[in-house]
Design an enzyme around this catalytic site. Structure first.
Site, PDB file in Angstrom:
ATOM      1  N   LEU A  35       0.944  -3.314  -4.556  1.00  0.00           N
ATOM      2  CA  LEU A  35       0.332  -2.326  -5.459  1.00  0.00           C
ATOM      3  C   LEU A  35       0.007  -1.023  -4.728  1.00  0.00           C
ATOM      4  O   LEU A  35      -0.826  -0.231  -5.176  1.00  0.00           O
ATOM      5  CB  LEU A  35      -0.928  -2.915  -6.109  1.00  0.00           C
ATOM      6  CG  LEU A  35      -0.656  -4.033  -7.126  1.00  0.00           C
ATOM      7  CD1 LEU A  35      -1.957  -4.701  -7.564  1.00  0.00           C
ATOM      8  CD2 LEU A  35       0.100  -3.497  -8.342  1.00  0.00           C
ATOM      9  N   ALA A  36       0.659  -0.801  -3.588  1.00  0.00           N
ATOM     10  CA  ALA A  36       0.482   0.450  -2.826  1.00  0.00           C
ATOM     11  C   ALA A  36      -0.992   0.769  -2.584  1.00  0.00           C
ATOM     12  O   ALA A  36      -1.478   1.841  -2.938  1.00  0.00           O
ATOM     13  CB  ALA A  36       1.186   1.609  -3.533  1.00  0.00           C
ATOM     14  N   SER A  37      -1.694  -0.209  -1.982  1.00  0.00           N
ATOM     15  CA  SER A  37      -3.127  -0.059  -1.663  1.00  0.00           C
ATOM     16  C   SER A  37      -3.973   0.276  -2.887  1.00  0.00           C
ATOM     17  O   SER A  37      -5.017   0.913  -2.786  1.00  0.00           O
ATOM     18  CB  SER A  37      -3.342   1.012  -0.582  1.00  0.00           C
ATOM     19  OG  SER A  37      -2.653   0.663   0.596  1.00  0.00           O
ATOM     20  N   TYR A  47      -6.994 -11.044  10.194  1.00  0.00           N
ATOM     21  CA  TYR A  47      -7.868 -10.545   9.117  1.00  0.00           C
ATOM     22  C   TYR A  47      -9.289 -11.007   9.368  1.00  0.00           C
ATOM     23  O   TYR A  47      -9.525 -12.195   9.481  1.00  0.00           O
ATOM     24  CB  TYR A  47      -7.433 -11.063   7.741  1.00  0.00           C
ATOM     25  CG  TYR A  47      -6.061 -10.662   7.267  1.00  0.00           C
ATOM     26  CD1 TYR A  47      -5.325  -9.658   7.888  1.00  0.00           C
ATOM     27  CD2 TYR A  47      -5.476 -11.313   6.175  1.00  0.00           C
ATOM     28  CE1 TYR A  47      -4.060  -9.314   7.437  1.00  0.00           C
ATOM     29  CE2 TYR A  47      -4.208 -10.964   5.722  1.00  0.00           C
ATOM     30  CZ  TYR A  47      -3.500  -9.967   6.354  1.00  0.00           C
ATOM     31  OH  TYR A  47      -2.239  -9.634   5.913  1.00  0.00           O
ATOM     32  N   LYS A  51      -5.630   3.281 -11.325  1.00  0.00           N
ATOM     33  CA  LYS A  51      -7.001   3.820 -11.297  1.00  0.00           C
ATOM     34  C   LYS A  51      -7.085   5.161 -10.555  1.00  0.00           C
ATOM     35  O   LYS A  51      -8.081   5.860 -10.655  1.00  0.00           O
ATOM     36  CB  LYS A  51      -7.964   2.803 -10.680  1.00  0.00           C
ATOM     37  CG  LYS A  51      -7.711   2.466  -9.226  1.00  0.00           C
ATOM     38  CD  LYS A  51      -8.617   1.332  -8.767  1.00  0.00           C
ATOM     39  CE  LYS A  51      -8.270   0.887  -7.341  1.00  0.00           C
ATOM     40  NZ  LYS A  51      -8.996  -0.321  -6.950  1.00  0.00           N
ATOM     41  N   LEU A  72      -0.936   1.579  -7.597  1.00  0.00           N
ATOM     42  CA  LEU A  72      -0.173   1.097  -8.754  1.00  0.00           C
ATOM     43  C   LEU A  72      -1.017   0.298  -9.750  1.00  0.00           C
ATOM     44  O   LEU A  72      -0.486  -0.316 -10.669  1.00  0.00           O
ATOM     45  CB  LEU A  72       1.047   0.293  -8.280  1.00  0.00           C
ATOM     46  CG  LEU A  72       2.072   1.114  -7.484  1.00  0.00           C
ATOM     47  CD1 LEU A  72       3.134   0.220  -6.867  1.00  0.00           C
ATOM     48  CD2 LEU A  72       2.728   2.184  -8.368  1.00  0.00           C
TER      49      LEU A  72
END
Length: 314
Positions: free
Chosen positions: A213-215, A54, A221, A218
């Protein structure tokens, strides 16, 4: 703190939401990252997830930026002993794969960037099938024996290779994986459920799911007609096009409204209640995004609520 959970068969006790470090040194600069880490810790959070790669994908970055930020934060706050630091090996541009030499060299670099003498939880980031599991496990075991790593774990691995790794550890009396980091959320269940989850459950491994949160999908927004400013918007927005995605959002909306909770909190609470799951991973670019994540520690869904979400996501 009562809300801490035991990570598999390890002695590590972790908050039920791991803070993802993929944004540190990428979409969150050092000051923003420190603020997010402070807010997470202030809420009782103690489990920070990063990786040596990262954020090598960002222009001008070479990998290790997130570990460096986390290391500077730990040093400036003097709280190293209170934080469970998880990082990963195998995907850094200069340390690709999982040969014994690569694992050893990458671990030294991670320790240097994190400014610490030990990593609490060390994952193989992506399995390297060109290397026998015996070589990988032996190299990780050496890090544990040297006191540089407390516990080992795996991510992005097949059920077969996971089982073979566990069998080898047990047969030889070497360090054994205690956790697994799978891709798993309400709109991506087959990436974990089935053989991989069964293997983890049988071995008593703790699941620490990524893309919880599935990118960002979820969080609620992403809606038809809405525009979201995020580097991951295209990916997350695709879920709106599927019937499953729309059903899941409707179920989340109903429960969130009923419970007076954020949609993201409800989605994380479903995941945190799944078999084997100990702590979903979610990241925050801003302090404002932190409360909805840490609130999962205080939201227990009823069996009916869990069942409604499970049905919507089938």
């Amino acid at each position: 703190m009562t809300s801490l959970r035991t990570l598999g068969s390890s002695g590590l006790r972790v908050f039920p939401l791991a803070l993802g470090g993929n944004v540190f040194g990428w979409t969150a600069d050092e000051a923003q990252s420190f603020a997010v880490l402070d807010a997470y810790a202030a809420a009782g959070g103690n489990f920070v997830d990063t990786a040596d790669s990262y954020s090598a994908w960002a222009p001008g970055n070479e990998g290790g930026e997130s570990e460096t930020v986390v290391g500077k934060w730990l040093a400036s706050r003097g709280n190293r002993s209170e934080i469970v630091v998880a990082t990963k090996v195998g995907a850094h541009p200069s340390y690709k794969g999982l040969s014994a030499t690569t694992i050893k060299g990458a671990a030294e670099e991670s320790l240097r960037r994190l400014g610490t003498d030990h990593i609490d939880l060390y994952y193989t980031h992506f399995d390297d099938e060109t290397v026998p599991v015996e070589e990988i496990v032996t190299a990780l075991d050496q890090l544990v024996r040297d006191g540089k790593v407390r516990e080992i774990a795996a991510s992005n691995i097949s059920p077969e290779r996971l089982r073979a790794s566990l069998d080898f550890s047990e047969r030889e009396g070497l360090a054994r994986y205690v956790a697994l980091q799978p891709h798993y959320n309400l709109v991506s269940r087959d990436t974990y459920e089935g053989a991989l989850q069964d293997t983890a459950a049988a071995a008593g491994l703790a699941a620490v799911p990524y893309f919880a949160l599935a990118s960002g999908f979820l969080t609620g927004k992403y809606r038809v007609g809405a525009t979201v400013d995020s580097p991951r918007a295209d990916k997350a927005g695709q879920h709106l096009e599927s019937e499953r995605g729309r059903k899941v959002l409707a179920a989340l909306d109903a429960i969130a409204k009923e419970r007076g909770a954020d949609i993201a909190t409800v989605a994380l609470a479903w995941l945190a209640a799944r078999p084997t799951v100990v702590a979903p991973i979610a990241s925050a670019r801003t302090v404002e995004q932190v409360p909805a994540l840490v609130a999962v520690a205080g939201l227990d869904l009823t069996e009916q609520e869990q069942a409604a979400l499970t049905a919507a996501s089938a």
